[in-house]
Write a protein that holds these residues in place. Structure first.
Motif, PDB file in Angstrom:
ATOM      1  N   UNK A   1       0.846  -1.187   0.000  1.00 29.49           N
ATOM      2  CA  UNK A   1       0.000   0.000   0.000  1.00 29.49           C
ATOM      3  C   UNK A   1       0.888   1.246   0.000  1.00 29.49           C
ATOM      4  N   UNK A   2       0.427   2.255  -0.662  1.00 30.39           N
ATOM      5  CA  UNK A   2       1.179   3.501  -0.744  1.00 30.39           C
ATOM      6  C   UNK A   2       0.332   4.606  -0.154  1.00 30.39           C
ATOM      7  N   UNK A   3       0.869   5.281   0.811  1.00 31.07           N
ATOM      8  CA  UNK A   3       0.166   6.358   1.492  1.00 31.07           C
ATOM      9  C   UNK A   3       0.513   7.688   0.816  1.00 31.07           C
ATOM     10  N   UNK A   4      -0.498   8.451   0.453  1.00 28.59           N
ATOM     11  CA  UNK A   4      -0.273   9.729  -0.227  1.00 28.59           C
ATOM     12  C   UNK A   4       0.511  10.699   0.646  1.00 28.59           C
ATOM     13  N   UNK A   5       0.322  10.642   1.963  1.00 30.67           N
ATOM     14  CA  UNK A   5       1.065  11.522   2.869  1.00 30.67           C
ATOM     15  C   UNK A   5       2.548  11.188   2.838  1.00 30.67           C
ATOM     16  N   UNK A   6       2.876   9.894   2.878  1.00 33.33           N
ATOM     17  CA  UNK A   6       4.276   9.476   2.825  1.00 33.33           C
ATOM     18  C   UNK A   6       4.901   9.858   1.486  1.00 33.33           C
ATOM     19  N   UNK A   7       4.174   9.606   0.398  1.00 31.99           N
ATOM     20  CA  UNK A   7       4.675   9.940  -0.921  1.00 31.99           C
ATOM     21  C   UNK A   7       4.931  11.444  -1.032  1.00 31.99           C
ATOM     22  N   UNK A   8       3.998  12.247  -0.559  1.00 40.90           N
ATOM     23  CA  UNK A   8       4.136  13.698  -0.615  1.00 40.90           C
ATOM     24  C   UNK A   8       5.348  14.163   0.176  1.00 40.90           C
TER      25      UNK A   8
END
Length: 148
Positions: A8-15
């Motif tokens: 899973x990829x979290x948008x907060x982590x990616x940002x």
């Protein structure tokens, strides 16, 4: 509720990671010393071709007075030039000059050299992971262009 899997990829982590990566990569040492906005305008014109000031303003997300002032300075420095718009004689197009295109090329060469050094410091597994992510990141970049 089950905890998220490693896939899973979290948008907060990616940002957060992309933001930090962008901030640091913008500040990489370069042969050509120009502001981020100057480099962005030159890059845009070198890759997308001549543009009207209003289109360039929207692309760079700066005010009309700011883009006019910047283009005037870049023109004075021989990095861009204004030409009549062949489709509308009342309008002008801004285009990058050979000297401006050279700034973009030199900056790219500097970045390739520095990223090459950074890649050497990574493990083979880390390099493979980044390589595997490149197509998805390229697609995300393309999607950002279509949202405008």
């Amino acid at each position: 509720m089950a905890p998220p899997s490693r896939q899973d990829l979290d948008a907060t982590d990616l940002t957060a990671v992309l933001g930090e990566f962008t901030r640091r990569s913008i500040r990489l040492p370069a042969t050509e010393k120009h502001s981020f906005t100057t480099l962005s305008v030159l890059h845009t014109l070198a890759h997308k071709g001549p543009m009207r000031l209003t289109t360039l303003k929207a692309s760079e997300q700066i005010t009309q007075p700011a883009i006019t002032q910047l283009v005037t300075r870049l023109e004075r420095d021989g990095l861009v030039e204004r030409r009549p718009d062949p489709e509308d004689g009342r309008a002008v197009l801004v285009q990058v000059t050979p000297a401006g295109a050279q700034v973009v090329r030199t900056r790219q060469q500097d970045r390739v050299r520095r990223f090459g050094q950074l890649l050497e410091a990574l493990t083979p597994e880390e390099r493979r992971a980044i390589g595997a992510a490149l197509p998805a990141l390229a697609r995300m970049a393309a999607l950002m262009d279509t949202e405008r």
